[in-house]
Design a protein around this motif. Structure first.
Motif, PDB file in Angstrom:
ATOM      1  N   UNK A  17       4.128  -0.095   4.653  1.00  0.00           N
ATOM      2  CA  UNK A  17       2.697  -0.331   4.866  1.00  0.00           C
ATOM      3  C   UNK A  17       2.237  -1.424   3.899  1.00  0.00           C
ATOM      4  N   UNK A  18       2.029  -2.615   4.445  1.00  0.00           N
ATOM      5  CA  UNK A  18       1.687  -3.760   3.619  1.00  0.00           C
ATOM      6  C   UNK A  18       0.192  -4.034   3.601  1.00  0.00           C
ATOM      7  N   UNK A  19      -0.488  -3.754   4.690  1.00  0.00           N
ATOM      8  CA  UNK A  19      -1.904  -4.101   4.803  1.00  0.00           C
ATOM      9  C   UNK A  19      -2.743  -2.846   5.022  1.00  0.00           C
ATOM     10  N   UNK A  20      -3.759  -2.682   4.200  1.00  0.00           N
ATOM     11  CA  UNK A  20      -4.603  -1.498   4.283  1.00  0.00           C
ATOM     12  C   UNK A  20      -5.367  -1.456   5.603  1.00  0.00           C
ATOM     13  N   UNK A  63      13.413   1.857   9.324  1.00  0.00           N
ATOM     14  CA  UNK A  63      12.525   0.849   9.915  1.00  0.00           C
ATOM     15  C   UNK A  63      11.337   1.573  10.553  1.00  0.00           C
ATOM     16  N   UNK A  64      10.452   2.073   9.716  1.00  0.00           N
ATOM     17  CA  UNK A  64       9.301   2.852  10.183  1.00  0.00           C
ATOM     18  C   UNK A  64       8.053   2.316   9.505  1.00  0.00           C
ATOM     19  N   UNK A  65       6.997   2.176  10.275  1.00  0.00           N
ATOM     20  CA  UNK A  65       5.725   1.737   9.717  1.00  0.00           C
ATOM     21  C   UNK A  65       4.672   2.820   9.927  1.00  0.00           C
ATOM     22  N   UNK A  66       4.216   3.394   8.793  1.00  0.00           N
ATOM     23  CA  UNK A  66       3.090   4.318   8.826  1.00  0.00           C
ATOM     24  C   UNK A  66       2.427   4.256   7.454  1.00  0.00           C
ATOM     25  N   UNK A  67       1.575   5.191   7.162  1.00  0.00           N
ATOM     26  CA  UNK A  67       0.810   5.116   5.910  1.00  0.00           C
ATOM     27  C   UNK A  67       1.689   5.174   4.669  1.00  0.00           C
ATOM     28  N   UNK A  68       2.891   5.732   4.790  1.00  0.00           N
ATOM     29  CA  UNK A  68       3.770   5.857   3.619  1.00  0.00           C
ATOM     30  C   UNK A  68       5.070   5.075   3.751  1.00  0.00           C
ATOM     31  N   UNK A  69       5.206   4.284   4.812  1.00  0.00           N
ATOM     32  CA  UNK A  69       6.438   3.516   5.015  1.00  0.00           C
ATOM     33  C   UNK A  69       6.114   2.098   5.490  1.00  0.00           C
ATOM     34  N   UNK A  98       0.807  -1.222   0.000  1.00  0.00           N
ATOM     35  CA  UNK A  98       0.000   0.000   0.000  1.00  0.00           C
ATOM     36  C   UNK A  98       0.837   1.268   0.000  1.00  0.00           C
ATOM     37  N   UNK A  99       1.977   1.271   0.666  1.00  0.00           N
ATOM     38  CA  UNK A  99       2.805   2.483   0.670  1.00  0.00           C
ATOM     39  C   UNK A  99       3.691   2.560  -0.567  1.00  0.00           C
ATOM     40  N   UNK A 100       3.912   1.430  -1.236  1.00  0.00           N
ATOM     41  CA  UNK A 100       4.676   1.358  -2.499  1.00  0.00           C
ATOM     42  C   UNK A 100       6.134   1.765  -2.350  1.00  0.00           C
TER      43      UNK A 100
END
Length: 581
Positions: A277-280, A269-275, A256-258
């Motif tokens: 992000x594998x699952x909506x 190593x950050x997980x958010x809407x643009x990093x 999702x973040x591409x």
């Protein structure tokens, strides 16, 4: 110590010194013996491939220059190699050296990760001792539970590639110890190729002498550029946990973040809407600690951003689907090209990876998983180096086998072997069991200049003699017109040396018994000094002699294993290999 002795001893240490210290060895986690021989899958039990125990106490000497270590891929097990290795056993008489079992989620906690080994509290990696012996090839197996049961329920075979690389280090160490060889050949299917690269490209994974000891890397359907094929749909269908560390590391881009996959291409190593992000909706990966060091939020250097040793012989087996939907598809169903082509990510390799293709028709889902069983392409990829700079090291007065295969691009198959001469000798090169129509052999000096003319085969044999002085040399064997069946019959070769000067002090020398329990007899030779080394190059003991022609060496205090013993007199030295029972 005279010049010849110094040179020979340096060569011995160069060849065999690996420099492991005993205090760096991994402690194996205990388990019931029966867990070693069976895989427990749901309600079924399956026997595992197991080494045949040497009940005759014969000294095994592999005819391969280097042992092979096979590493499986995602959500798989070491048994994926059985089709090919069963063929190797029956066709070539290979000896299976054993399996190295690792659980890579030993604390059964998906939320955190580390590269610690049992018995460290909270360690993610547990290594289990199995029956292992000197052999031609070995398995690495991640399909293991924390208690040592083969058949994982804790995502061990879907764990981070960083942990796989740490496990490969242990396997390489053990194989070098078991075989007494100074290098190995790594063969990785799918993610197993990335595990091999993780070991090779990170010096903190190397052995105690700060060397990786890898002569060849063959990757089979490996996603060097990642693969998104195990996304939600296909991954779920194949029993893959799409939140696992392995899926995180295999990503080319996140769904999702591409953005690019962190393990292969680097980033935060950050997980958010643009990093990352594998699952909506719902949770993303179990953890985001890509380098498994216990710290989240670091900037990661991707595997494809890291340098790699250019003096490794690289090969890739690549799957393609032909005739599907009326045309060719450059994918094996899971890994697309150019992701499976190592040269695409390292275009400046001094010696580019050799590429070999398996083509199947309409086999959209199975091509990738079947690749480990296609031993024709694997033997092409395992063929000996075709340039002297990558030559396999061999010893004189030893028997070896080599293979003639169709190479890519098609043409002559050149096989290079490197050897060292420590005296003025007559070297007799003998090759038997030649099945290709035309083979020629040449000895080259260290600069690549031919010593004498090239010699052609006569039928299925080839033999020639060269007078050589001390130094490094190469044996080049060229099959000018290889066919697709030549690989079925290996050629056999050796380089036999005899002294070409008047110094024949070791000519009638004998030593016995071998294997030895206590006392080794050294007869028909006047000695001044004896040095005992482990096969890892560690000096264990020295002893002086009084030039008597019959001597004994007490080895009763040594542990069982293989030892190299350097014998010296006033003008020469000789190295013998002894097995201590």
């Amino acid at each position: 110590m005279n010049k010849i002795t110094s040179f020979a001893l340096f060569t011995l240490l160069l060849i065999s010194s690996i420099g492991f210290s005993q205090n760096e060895r991994i402690e194996f986690k205990p388990r019931p013996a029966e867990f070693e021989y069976f895989e427990y899958r749901n309600d079924s039990i399956f026997p595992l491939k197991t080494p045949i125990v040497n009940t005759l106490n014969r000294v095994f000497e592999s005819k391969l220059p280097y042992p092979i270590i096979l590493i499986h891929g995602l959500n798989s097990s070491s048994e994926t190699w059985n089709t090919s290795t069963d063929y190797f056993d029956t066709q070539y008489g290979f000896t299976f050296g054993g399996r190295f079992d690792f659980c890579l989620n030993a604390d059964n906690n998906n939320a955190t990760t580390n590269k610690n080994f049992y018995p460290t509290v909270g360690a993610d990696i547990a290594a289990f001792e199995s029956l292992t012996q000197n052999g031609d090839y070995y398995y690495v197996n991640f399909n293991v539970n924390p208690n040592g049961v083969v058949g994982t329920t804790v995502l061990s075979n879907q764990a981070a590639v960083a942990k796989q690389g740490a496990a490969v280090k242990v396997a390489v160490q053990r194989v070098l110890e078991l075989t007494g060889k100074d290098k190995v050949i790594l063969v990785g299917h799918s993610m197993g190729g990335l595990a091999s690269r993780e070991y090779i490209q990170n010096s903190y994974n190397w052995q105690a002498d700060n060397q990786h000891h890898v002569a060849k890397l063959l990757t089979v359907g490996t996603p060097h550029g990642g693969s998104n094929a195990s996304d939600i749909g296909l991954g779920w269908f194949a029993g893959i946990q799409t939140r696992s560390e392995a899926i995180r590391d295999l990503k080319t881009t996140y769904y999702f973040s591409s953005d690019q996959g962190r393990f292969l291409f680097g980033g935060m190593e950050v997980n958010n809407s643009s990093n990352m992000n594998e699952h909506l909706t719902g949770d993303d990966f179990y953890n985001f600690d890509v380098n498994c060091n216990g710290v989240i939020g670091e900037s990661i250097q991707g595997l494809n951003q890291k340098p790699i040793d250019n003096l490794i012989d690289f090969s890739c087996v690549i799957g393609r689907i032909t005739n599907a939907l009326g045309g060719n598809i450059t994918t094996d169903g899971v890994v697309e090209e150019p992701s499976s082509n190592f040269n695409h990510y390292y275009p400046s390799l001094t010696y580019p990876a050799k590429l070999f293709y398996f083509n199947s028709g309409y086999d959209i889902l199975e091509n990738h998983t079947e690749l480990p069983g296609y031993y024709y392409q694997i033997m092409q990829g395992l063929d000996e180096p075709n340039v002297k700079e990558l030559a396999y090291g061999i010893l004189t007065n030893n028997n070896y086998i080599g293979y003639t295969t169709v190479q890519n691009p098609t043409g002559a198959d050149n096989d290079y072997f490197k050897f060292t001469i420590t005296d003025n000798v007559n070297a007799v090169v003998t090759i038997n069991s030649i099945v290709t129509s035309s083979m020629n052999g040449t000895i080259l000096n260290s600069s690549g200049t031919a010593v004498g003319t090239s010699q052609n085969n006569s039928g299925n044999t080839l033999s020639f003699t060269r007078t050589l002085t001390p130094g490094d040399y190469f044996l080049r064997l060229t099959s000018t017109s290889p066919t697709s069946t030549n690989y079925e019959t290996p050629y056999q070769f050796n380089i036999t040396t005899t002294l070409s000067n008047n110094d024949t002090s070791f000519e009638s020398f004998v030593f016995y018994p071998n294997p030895v329990k206590d006392v080794l007899h050294l007869d028909n030779i006047s000695l001044t000094n004896v040095s005992i080394y482990s096969v890892l190059g560690q000096l264990i003991d020295t002893k002086t002699f009084e030039n008597a022609t019959s001597n004994t060496l007490d080895l009763s205090n040594l542990e069982s294993g293989i030892y190299l013993i350097v014998l010296e007199n006033d003008s020469q030295q000789k190295t013998i290999k002894v097995v201590k029972e």
